[in-house]
Design a protein around this motif. Sequence first.
Motif, PDB file in Angstrom:
ATOM      1  N   GLY A 131      27.180  52.051  22.964  1.00 15.31           N
ATOM      2  CA  GLY A 131      25.910  51.608  23.557  1.00 15.31           C
ATOM      3  C   GLY A 131      25.131  50.648  22.680  1.00 15.31           C
ATOM      4  O   GLY A 131      24.228  49.965  23.139  1.00 15.31           O
ATOM      5  N   CYS A 132      25.486  50.595  21.399  1.00 16.93           N
ATOM      6  CA  CYS A 132      24.827  49.638  20.497  1.00 16.93           C
ATOM      7  C   CYS A 132      25.712  48.408  20.269  1.00 16.93           C
ATOM      8  O   CYS A 132      25.365  47.510  19.518  1.00 16.93           O
ATOM      9  N   GLY A 133      26.879  48.404  20.901  1.00 20.28           N
ATOM     10  CA  GLY A 133      27.758  47.229  20.809  1.00 20.28           C
ATOM     11  C   GLY A 133      28.453  47.045  19.469  1.00 20.28           C
ATOM     12  O   GLY A 133      28.869  45.946  19.125  1.00 20.28           O
ATOM     13  N   HIS A 134      28.626  48.143  18.717  1.00 22.88           N
ATOM     14  CA  HIS A 134      29.258  47.987  17.401  1.00 22.88           C
ATOM     15  C   HIS A 134      30.751  47.682  17.503  1.00 22.88           C
ATOM     16  O   HIS A 134      31.358  47.274  16.515  1.00 22.88           O
ATOM     17  N   ASN A 135      31.348  47.890  18.681  1.00 25.26           N
ATOM     18  CA  ASN A 135      32.728  47.434  18.881  1.00 25.26           C
ATOM     19  C   ASN A 135      32.809  45.925  18.668  1.00 25.26           C
ATOM     20  O   ASN A 135      33.727  45.412  18.023  1.00 25.26           O
TER      21      ASN A 135
ATOM     22  N   ALA B  98      28.894  54.708   9.962  1.00 29.50           N
ATOM     23  CA  ALA B  98      27.730  55.552  10.264  1.00 29.50           C
ATOM     24  C   ALA B  98      26.388  54.838  10.240  1.00 29.50           C
ATOM     25  O   ALA B  98      25.405  55.381   9.751  1.00 29.50           O
ATOM     26  N   GLU B  99      26.321  53.618  10.793  1.00 28.05           N
ATOM     27  CA  GLU B  99      25.029  52.914  10.803  1.00 28.05           C
ATOM     28  C   GLU B  99      23.997  53.687  11.609  1.00 28.05           C
ATOM     29  O   GLU B  99      22.824  53.703  11.276  1.00 28.05           O
ATOM     30  N   GLU B 100      24.438  54.345  12.689  1.00 25.83           N
ATOM     31  CA  GLU B 100      23.490  55.011  13.585  1.00 25.83           C
ATOM     32  C   GLU B 100      22.901  56.294  13.001  1.00 25.83           C
ATOM     33  O   GLU B 100      21.913  56.798  13.509  1.00 25.83           O
ATOM     34  N   THR B 101      23.542  56.852  11.983  1.00 25.10           N
ATOM     35  CA  THR B 101      23.081  58.145  11.486  1.00 25.10           C
ATOM     36  C   THR B 101      22.826  58.149   9.991  1.00 25.10           C
ATOM     37  O   THR B 101      21.682  58.222   9.550  1.00 25.10           O
TER      38      THR B 101
ATOM     39  N   LYS C 221      19.163  48.255  23.759  1.00 24.98           N
ATOM     40  CA  LYS C 221      20.394  48.781  23.162  1.00 24.98           C
ATOM     41  C   LYS C 221      20.431  50.292  23.397  1.00 24.98           C
ATOM     42  O   LYS C 221      19.462  50.887  23.815  1.00 24.98           O
ATOM     43  N   HIS C 222      21.552  50.887  23.104  1.00 24.19           N
ATOM     44  CA  HIS C 222      21.768  52.330  23.309  1.00 24.19           C
ATOM     45  C   HIS C 222      21.730  52.683  24.796  1.00 24.19           C
ATOM     46  O   HIS C 222      21.252  53.745  25.191  1.00 24.19           O
ATOM     47  N   THR C 223      22.230  51.780  25.606  1.00 27.20           N
ATOM     48  CA  THR C 223      22.360  52.061  27.037  1.00 27.20           C
ATOM     49  C   THR C 223      23.787  51.720  27.484  1.00 27.20           C
ATOM     50  O   THR C 223      24.483  50.927  26.832  1.00 27.20           O
TER      51      THR C 223
END
Length: 390
Positions: free
Chosen positions: A91-95, A126-129, A338-340
């Motif tokens: 959802g944040c597009g990190h791919n 682990a950028e999100e956490t 983001k995150h959707t």
Amino acid sequence: MSKEQLHQIVEALQPELKKLSDYLYDNPELGLKEFKSSKAHVEFLRKHGFKVEYPYLDFETAFRATFDSGKPGPTVAYLSEYDALPEIGHGCGHNMLGTVDTGAGIALSKVLSETGGRVVVLGTPAEETDGIKVDMAKADTFDDIDVAICSHPSDKNEVSGDSLAMDAIKFEFFGKTAHAAGAPWEGKNALDAVINLFNGINAMRQQMKPTARVHGIISDGGLAANVIPDYTAAEFYVRAPKKAEKEALLERVIACAQAAAQAAGCTMKHSFYEKSYDDMVTNQVLSRLFNQNALDLGVEMIENEGDTIGSLDTGNVSQVVPAIHPYYDITEGKPLAKHTVEFRDCTKTDFGYQAMYRTVEILARTGYDVLADTDKLQAIKVEFDETFSR
Ligand SMILES: [Zn+2]
Ligand SMILES: [Zn+2]
């Protein structure tokens, strides 16, 4: 060889870039569990001649990939992220984020015999956490790196800006159980303490700057309504535009928790449940290089609108090495948070892929400028030293 040749180089990489981004989309993994994702990046880099340390700094899903021209020169680093979110995947597009930054490193490596120097791609889990860039910034990772570049997919082409300094703090309250109807006066109510804490913080908001953020949840609120809870816990994020301001705000939040515990006859303990993120300090000289390269490829970068809203672990990197973190549009300008799920799926559109290829080239061109033009790198360093000697 020249900077213009990067266009053909990126064009040739397109099928591999698409494959990597799609593979990560199909295999989303949470922070520090990005086993398949990091492996796919490492294989891509090894295939193109990078020497890779993997795992790196004792983190199983981190890596450090280096391509050395063998000739003296600066070192340009690209920061690759590949962690996903619970339930909604990328959802944040990190791919796409990781593919772009890894791809830029590979593209730049193809012209390195001409410029000299080195290119490093860092796999940063682990950028999100619990951002591992924080550990990298503390360790010696950036000691031999001259600039660090990370770019993020978004709903607009936005220049590298700032981000909020942040602490993740947990409060635990300890009281005494009692029968809530039979003998409540014998209890010490830890739920009262946690409610006092929220009320105290809410009262404090009037004296907080509008740019600061304090937001939390009750993660443990007791077990049964007929028992006075002897244990409760709450988790908060405390954020402010600058590290020093955040530290001052944090002290006030802790004071609220102490008072809350005291008023309820309880005791209190606090701990940090995630790493602290520093504010992002954009290197403006490096940022202008990126913006010019974007413009050369027909992309006009816009200034940030409104307040800074989030926190980034690239912030910690930007305090130890000149860094930028610009954004590129993958939604055709359609406003999308983001995150959707909607944002996630923009990484699978034609528009998204074109943005991905273009950004790889812009990033590689920016790295090229740093390697090929000593005056520019000097100006970047002067700005960095001036910013942090204040
Ligand atoms: Zn992100
Ligand atoms: Zn995110």
